[in-house]
Write an enzyme that holds these catalytic residues in place. Structure first.
Site, PDB file in Angstrom:
ATOM      1  N   HIS A 132      31.228  35.618  37.074  1.00 49.14           N
ATOM      2  CA  HIS A 132      32.379  36.433  36.690  1.00 49.14           C
ATOM      3  C   HIS A 132      33.688  35.811  37.177  1.00 49.14           C
ATOM      4  O   HIS A 132      33.694  34.967  38.074  1.00 49.14           O
ATOM      5  CB  HIS A 132      32.253  37.859  37.241  1.00 49.14           C
ATOM      6  CG  HIS A 132      32.246  37.947  38.739  1.00 49.14           C
ATOM      7  ND1 HIS A 132      31.152  37.586  39.501  1.00 49.14           N
ATOM      8  CD2 HIS A 132      33.194  38.370  39.618  1.00 49.14           C
ATOM      9  CE1 HIS A 132      31.427  37.781  40.783  1.00 49.14           C
ATOM     10  NE2 HIS A 132      32.664  38.240  40.887  1.00 49.14           N
ATOM     11  N   HIS A 282      32.622  32.629  39.487  1.00 51.36           N
ATOM     12  CA  HIS A 282      31.828  32.511  40.700  1.00 51.36           C
ATOM     13  C   HIS A 282      30.655  33.479  40.677  1.00 51.36           C
ATOM     14  O   HIS A 282      30.600  34.422  39.865  1.00 51.36           O
ATOM     15  CB  HIS A 282      32.686  32.688  41.945  1.00 51.36           C
ATOM     16  CG  HIS A 282      33.395  34.002  42.029  1.00 51.36           C
ATOM     17  ND1 HIS A 282      34.481  34.316  41.232  1.00 51.36           N
ATOM     18  CD2 HIS A 282      33.170  35.096  42.797  1.00 51.36           C
ATOM     19  CE1 HIS A 282      34.904  35.529  41.517  1.00 51.36           C
ATOM     20  NE2 HIS A 282      34.123  36.041  42.454  1.00 51.36           N
TER      21      HIS A 282
HETATM   22  C1  SIN Z   1      33.042  38.058  44.896  1.00 52.09           C
HETATM   23  O1  SIN Z   1      32.406  38.130  43.851  1.00 52.09           O
HETATM   24  O2  SIN Z   1      34.263  38.086  44.897  1.00 52.09           O
HETATM   25  C2  SIN Z   1      32.318  37.902  46.209  1.00 52.09           C
HETATM   26  C3  SIN Z   1      31.842  36.505  46.434  1.00 52.09           C
HETATM   27  C4  SIN Z   1      30.961  36.386  47.655  1.00 52.09           C
HETATM   28  O3  SIN Z   1      30.783  37.378  48.369  1.00 52.09           O
HETATM   29  O4  SIN Z   1      30.472  35.294  47.910  1.00 52.09           O
END
Ligand code: SIN
Length: 306
Positions: A132, A282
């Site tokens: 996302h 990510h």
């Molecule tokens: C997020 O999706 O912003 C969190 C990423 C994470 O906790 O590694």
């Protein structure tokens, strides 16, 4: 090989958006030279996305030259990592260096302005394990995000980022032509709204209506073309029939899953990641349950995309 030998189409290999072989992996936008760094140490984790940065204590005042190098490194590497940043709060640089801080409207609030505290354990299982872009459901999606590790499981809990410039560059020409000029709808309701009452959704809709962004955006700073659709928040391609929209969107959101576009980061307490939220997507790996993982996060307010 796909579509060469067999007369019967292969159910996966003949899908035109899933290809293999050579990949185009450009670190910088066309016509842009790599940065020159006199203060920062740059340690690439892959040739085109993700670099660990040394030579900076983020808790100290950031002078103009250092700020220029940090901004350059973020545009070039799309996600930059720092270790042992003990006294750094994700909000510390938000204004001035990266932009204005912006809290996620759905995350639990931390005790400092704009900072979300993401504490995951047996009682609160992580659900950011889907590719996302942060806040793509907003009219001006976050330009960046800053994440600091507070408590990390003994093993697991890594995060992945995917280069959406590479995702665009490697699309077949016919697909690039097909998506040129298309826009897509982004909406928080199918995910964040899934457990809300209709009344609550209607109330939040006043400030967070469904929005549209181009399927291919130009990066606000570099001008690079980026594929800008993501699995949880992009709901349909505007102007296409339901079936055609679903089929095209499915093929496009799968692109973030291609390993050559990705970098993976192993966290330690006090590690910090700062990412360009328009250039990458990510995915937080949820393999550590029921261990505990605590992160602090702030987003950087964005601009409408074109
Ligand atoms: C997020 O999706 O912003 C969190 C990423 C994470 O906790 O590694």
């Amino acid at each position: 090989m796909a579509g060469t030998a067999a007369s019967t189409p292969h159910p996966v290999l003949d899908k035109p958006l899933i290809r293999f072989g050579k990949r185009i992996l450009e670190r910088t936008a066309p016509g842009t030279a790599p940065g020159e760094y006199r203060i920062l140490g740059i340690h690439p984790l892959t040739p085109h996305i993700g670099a660990e940065i040394t030579g900076v204590d983020l808790s100290h005042p950031i002078g103009a030259d250092l700020a220029d190098e940090l901004r350059q490194a973020l545009l070039e590497w799309k996600v930059i990592f720092f270790r042992d940043q003990r006294d750094f709060g994700p909000e510390d640089h938000a204004a001035g260096l990266w932009g204005e801080p912006e809290a996620n409207p759905f995350f639990p609030k931390g005790d400092r302005a704009g900072v979300s505290r993401l504490a995951k354990d047996a009682m609160a299982v992580g659900n950011e394990n889907i590719w996302h872009s942060d806040h793509s459901f907003m009219a001006a999606p976050a330009l960046g995000s800053v994440l600091r590790a507070v408590e990390i499981p003994a093993s697991g809990g890594d995060t992945l980022w995917a280069d959406m410039g590479a995702a665009y560059d490697n699309l077949p020409d016919a697909t690039k032509q097909r998506i040129e000029g298309l826009t897509a709808e982004h909406d928080w309701v199918p995910t964040w709204g899934a457990t809300m009452t209709q009344e609550r959704i209607a109330a939040l809709r006043q400030t967070l209506p469904a929005v549209e962004h181009p399927v291919v955006v130009r990066h606000p700073a570099t001008g690079r073309r980026l594929l800008y659709v993501n699995e949880p928040f992009t709901t349909r391609i505007v102007g296409l029939g339901e079936e055609e929209s679903r089929e095209l969107l499915h093929g496009l959101v799968l692109q973030a899953r291609i390993p050559e576009y990705q970098v993976r980061f192993r966290w330690q307490p006090d590690s910090v990641a700062i990412w360009d939220n328009i250039a990458v997507q990510h995915y937080a790996i949820n393999d550590y349950y029921p261990q505990r993982r605590v992160m602090e996060r702030i987003a950087i307010a964005g601009v409408p995309l074109s």
